[in-house]
Structure formats: structure tokens, C-alpha cells
Write an enzyme that holds these catalytic residues in place. Structure first.
Site, PDB file in Angstrom:
ATOM      1  N   LYS A  14      31.389  45.138  78.061  1.00  0.00           N
ATOM      2  CA  LYS A  14      32.607  45.960  78.095  1.00  0.00           C
ATOM      3  C   LYS A  14      33.404  45.852  76.798  1.00  0.00           C
ATOM      4  O   LYS A  14      33.828  46.865  76.256  1.00  0.00           O
ATOM      5  CB  LYS A  14      33.525  45.543  79.259  1.00  0.00           C
ATOM      6  CG  LYS A  14      32.966  45.821  80.632  1.00  0.00           C
ATOM      7  CD  LYS A  14      34.025  45.572  81.698  1.00  0.00           C
ATOM      8  CE  LYS A  14      34.533  44.135  81.735  1.00  0.00           C
ATOM      9  NZ  LYS A  14      33.527  43.151  82.166  1.00  0.00           N
ATOM     10  N   ARG A  89      40.953  45.273  88.509  1.00  0.00           N
ATOM     11  CA  ARG A  89      39.839  44.520  89.088  1.00  0.00           C
ATOM     12  C   ARG A  89      40.015  44.247  90.569  1.00  0.00           C
ATOM     13  O   ARG A  89      39.140  43.619  91.184  1.00  0.00           O
ATOM     14  CB  ARG A  89      39.700  43.159  88.405  1.00  0.00           C
ATOM     15  CG  ARG A  89      39.203  43.262  87.012  1.00  0.00           C
ATOM     16  CD  ARG A  89      38.800  41.905  86.495  1.00  0.00           C
ATOM     17  NE  ARG A  89      38.834  41.981  85.058  1.00  0.00           N
ATOM     18  CZ  ARG A  89      38.079  41.268  84.251  1.00  0.00           C
ATOM     19  NH1 ARG A  89      37.246  40.378  84.732  1.00  0.00           N
ATOM     20  NH2 ARG A  89      38.154  41.413  82.963  1.00  0.00           N
ATOM     21  N   ARG A 128      26.479  33.643  74.678  1.00  0.00           N
ATOM     22  CA  ARG A 128      27.821  33.741  74.095  1.00  0.00           C
ATOM     23  C   ARG A 128      28.520  32.378  74.138  1.00  0.00           C
ATOM     24  O   ARG A 128      29.271  32.025  73.232  1.00  0.00           O
ATOM     25  CB  ARG A 128      28.641  34.784  74.860  1.00  0.00           C
ATOM     26  CG  ARG A 128      30.013  35.028  74.257  1.00  0.00           C
ATOM     27  CD  ARG A 128      30.718  36.187  74.921  1.00  0.00           C
ATOM     28  NE  ARG A 128      31.251  35.828  76.222  1.00  0.00           N
ATOM     29  CZ  ARG A 128      31.846  36.685  77.049  1.00  0.00           C
ATOM     30  NH1 ARG A 128      31.917  37.964  76.734  1.00  0.00           N
ATOM     31  NH2 ARG A 128      32.326  36.284  78.189  1.00  0.00           N
ATOM     32  N   ARG A 134      33.426  29.821  74.722  1.00  0.00           N
ATOM     33  CA  ARG A 134      34.490  30.187  75.654  1.00  0.00           C
ATOM     34  C   ARG A 134      34.485  29.249  76.846  1.00  0.00           C
ATOM     35  O   ARG A 134      33.439  28.986  77.436  1.00  0.00           O
ATOM     36  CB  ARG A 134      34.289  31.635  76.130  1.00  0.00           C
ATOM     37  CG  ARG A 134      35.376  32.549  75.628  1.00  0.00           C
ATOM     38  CD  ARG A 134      35.097  33.976  75.989  1.00  0.00           C
ATOM     39  NE  ARG A 134      35.220  34.240  77.425  1.00  0.00           N
ATOM     40  CZ  ARG A 134      35.272  35.461  77.920  1.00  0.00           C
ATOM     41  NH1 ARG A 134      35.218  36.508  77.126  1.00  0.00           N
ATOM     42  NH2 ARG A 134      35.375  35.638  79.223  1.00  0.00           N
ATOM     43  N   ARG A 145      32.234  33.778  88.405  1.00  0.00           N
ATOM     44  CA  ARG A 145      32.849  35.029  87.954  1.00  0.00           C
ATOM     45  C   ARG A 145      32.068  36.231  88.457  1.00  0.00           C
ATOM     46  O   ARG A 145      32.649  37.258  88.827  1.00  0.00           O
ATOM     47  CB  ARG A 145      32.927  35.062  86.429  1.00  0.00           C
ATOM     48  CG  ARG A 145      34.180  34.360  85.906  1.00  0.00           C
ATOM     49  CD  ARG A 145      34.042  33.904  84.484  1.00  0.00           C
ATOM     50  NE  ARG A 145      33.806  34.948  83.529  1.00  0.00           N
ATOM     51  CZ  ARG A 145      33.119  34.781  82.389  1.00  0.00           C
ATOM     52  NH1 ARG A 145      32.580  33.612  82.105  1.00  0.00           N
ATOM     53  NH2 ARG A 145      32.962  35.780  81.566  1.00  0.00           N
TER      54      ARG A 145
HETATM   55  P1  ADP Z   1      34.727  38.833  81.816  1.00  0.00           P
HETATM   56  O1  ADP Z   1      34.729  40.301  82.150  1.00  0.00           O
HETATM   57  O2  ADP Z   1      33.523  38.446  81.006  1.00  0.00           O
HETATM   58  O3  ADP Z   1      34.967  37.961  83.003  1.00  0.00           O
HETATM   59  P2  ADP Z   1      37.292  39.071  80.442  1.00  0.00           P
HETATM   60  O4  ADP Z   1      37.517  38.684  79.035  1.00  0.00           O
HETATM   61  O5  ADP Z   1      37.446  40.501  80.766  1.00  0.00           O
HETATM   62  O6  ADP Z   1      35.859  38.512  80.789  1.00  0.00           O
HETATM   63  O7  ADP Z   1      38.268  38.225  81.394  1.00  0.00           O
HETATM   64  C1  ADP Z   1      38.330  36.822  81.329  1.00  0.00           C
HETATM   65  C2  ADP Z   1      39.191  36.276  82.447  1.00  0.00           C
HETATM   66  O8  ADP Z   1      40.540  36.792  82.349  1.00  0.00           O
HETATM   67  C3  ADP Z   1      38.762  36.655  83.866  1.00  0.00           C
HETATM   68  O9  ADP Z   1      37.755  35.821  84.363  1.00  0.00           O
HETATM   69  C4  ADP Z   1      40.106  36.495  84.627  1.00  0.00           C
HETATM   70  O10 ADP Z   1      40.408  35.147  84.875  1.00  0.00           O
HETATM   71  C5  ADP Z   1      41.113  37.003  83.632  1.00  0.00           C
HETATM   72  N1  ADP Z   1      41.358  38.452  83.839  1.00  0.00           N
HETATM   73  C6  ADP Z   1      41.036  39.459  82.968  1.00  0.00           C
HETATM   74  N2  ADP Z   1      41.388  40.652  83.475  1.00  0.00           N
HETATM   75  C7  ADP Z   1      41.932  40.420  84.699  1.00  0.00           C
HETATM   76  C8  ADP Z   1      42.458  41.233  85.738  1.00  0.00           C
HETATM   77  N3  ADP Z   1      42.512  42.569  85.627  1.00  0.00           N
HETATM   78  N4  ADP Z   1      42.932  40.627  86.853  1.00  0.00           N
HETATM   79  C9  ADP Z   1      42.918  39.309  86.986  1.00  0.00           C
HETATM   80  N5  ADP Z   1      42.411  38.472  86.070  1.00  0.00           N
HETATM   81  C10 ADP Z   1      41.915  39.012  84.925  1.00  0.00           C
END
Ligand code: ADP
Length: 195
Positions: A14, A89, A128, A134, A145
Site C-alpha cells: 500500500k 480499517r 522488510r 520496524r 496484524r
Molecule cells: P501495515 O498496513 O503494514 O500494518 P501501517 O504502516 O499502515 O502498516 O500501520 C502500522 C500500524 O499503525 C498498525 O498496525 C496500527 O497499529 C496503526 N494504524 C495505522 N492505521 C490505523 C487505523 N486506521 N486504525 C487504527 N490503527 C492504525
């Protein structure tokens, strides 16, 4: 004035595609994950709160995330369109976004769903982890996740599908290829960058 969402499991690519679509459409890519990570790095109050959830692979609470996005979308640069990467989400976040857009008298043009099979995304995320370190990229947290995604976020696709907004794209393949697929699928729906 293009308003897009990007949905997909962790590791589907993404973030990479968000940057490319942002450039193609001339709209800001807004990643809640990036905003949270920026705050964690700078040890802000928001960062301290978000970190406890992120490290476990849990979602940050809706109330926190919703306020953050509401504020971000009120900035001038988002008035001419935006691409939201990783938001909404949860069903509660969908309702919040509907409310924000409804109040502004605007609506979404499309929801881009990037798909990728589980083995591939786990492989990418572990890769990654080695390269970027990370904190949420350990195997246990990755699996968690993915489970949270399946449980809380995948159901949103049915909702947006019923509104006829979803463009599903296979996320496997070269980065440029995936971008081309997305742009072609959007163009078919008359969602194209202005020239
Ligand atoms: P990924 O899609 O690989 O899990 P992201 O960088 O998009 O990684 O998000 C990392 C973390 O940030 C998520 O696991 C969550 O804890 C938090 N996060 C990101 N976007 C949201 C959201 N819309 N609602 C709640 N938590 C979020």
C-alpha cells in the site's frame, strides 16, 4: 479532485503504491501508519499512546485515529482530493469518514483494494523487518496484524463493494506493473489524473 482509499493486508504494498498514485494524481497520500510512526519517533503524547498498540500489532483506538484523520483532512492540501492509505480499517472509521465527507458535500471516487496471498505478505514483511527494523515486523506480530486485518478490515470491503466503489488489484508483480494495473482499472471507471 480525486478522493481515493487504499485498502489491503499489511505487506500488500500500500505505502509504495500510495506514493506513486499520489504523484500521478497530484493529491496528498495520507498514511495513518506513517503519521503514527512519525509521532512515535518524536515521542509525542500521541506517539506514546499509539506505540503501545502498534508494538503488539493492534489497531490504535478508533477515537484517537478518527480525530487524527478528521484534523488531517481539514488541511488545505486535502481539499483538492486525497488518497487515504490505511484508513478506514474498522466499521467505526468508515462511519466517521462518511460523516466527514458528507459534511463537506464530497464523496469517494474509488476504493482500491490491493490483494496478496498470506505467504507472500509474511515473506515481504519479514524481509522488510531485516532491512528497516520496524518494531511491528516480528513474525508473531506480523501474524497477529494479518489476523486483525482479516477480522476487522476485510469486512469493510463488502460495504464499499455494495456502494460499487471497489477496484480489486492483484498486488503481486513488479511495482510499476501494479501501479499500471491500478491506473488502468481506475481509468475504466473514469477516474483518471487530469492532464
Ligand atoms: P501495515 O498496513 O503494514 O500494518 P501501517 O504502516 O499502515 O502498516 O500501520 C502500522 C500500524 O499503525 C498498525 O498496525 C496500527 O497499529 C496503526 N494504524 C495505522 N492505521 C490505523 C487505523 N486506521 N486504525 C487504527 N490503527 C492504525
Amino acid at each position: 479532485m480525486t478522493r481515493l482509499l487504499l485498502i489491503g493486508p499489511p505487506g500488500a504494498g500500500k505505502g509504495t503504491q500510495a506514493e506513486r498514485l499520489s504523484a500521478a494524481f497530484g493529491i496528498p497520500a495520507i498514511s495513518t501508519g506513517d503519521i503514527f510512526r512519525f509521532n512515535v519517533k518524536n515521542e509525542t503524547e500521541l506517539g506514546k499512546l499509539a506505540k503501545s498498540f502498534m508494538d503488539r500489532g493492534e489497531y490504535v483506538p478508533d477515537s484517537v485515529t478518527n480525530d487524527l484523520v478528521r484534523d488531517r483532512l481539514s488541511h488545505d492540501d486535502a481539499k483538492q482530493g486525497f488518497l487515504l492509505d490505511g484508513y478506514p480499517r474498522t466499521a467505526d472509521q468508515v462511519a466517521e469518514l462518511d460523516d466527514i465527507l458528507g459534511a463537506a458535500g464530497t464523496s469517494l471516487d474509488a476504493v482500491v483494494l490491493i490483494t496478496a496471498d498470506t505467504d507472500e505478505v509474511v515473506r515481504r514483511l519479514l524481509d522488510r523487518a531485516v532491512k528497516q527494523g520496524r518494531a511491528d515486523d516480528t513474525e508473531d506480530v506480523i501474524r497477529h496484524r494479518l489476523a486483525v486485518y482479516e477480522e476487522q478490515t476485510e469486512p469493510l470491503v463488502a460495504d464499499y463493494s455494495s456502494r460499487n466503489l471497489v477496484v480489486a488489484i492483484d498486488g503481486l508483480g513488479a511495482i510499476e506493473e501494479v501501479t499500471d494495473r491500478i491506473l488502468a482499472a481506475l481509468a475504466e471507471r473514469n477516474v483518471s489524473p487530469r492532464v
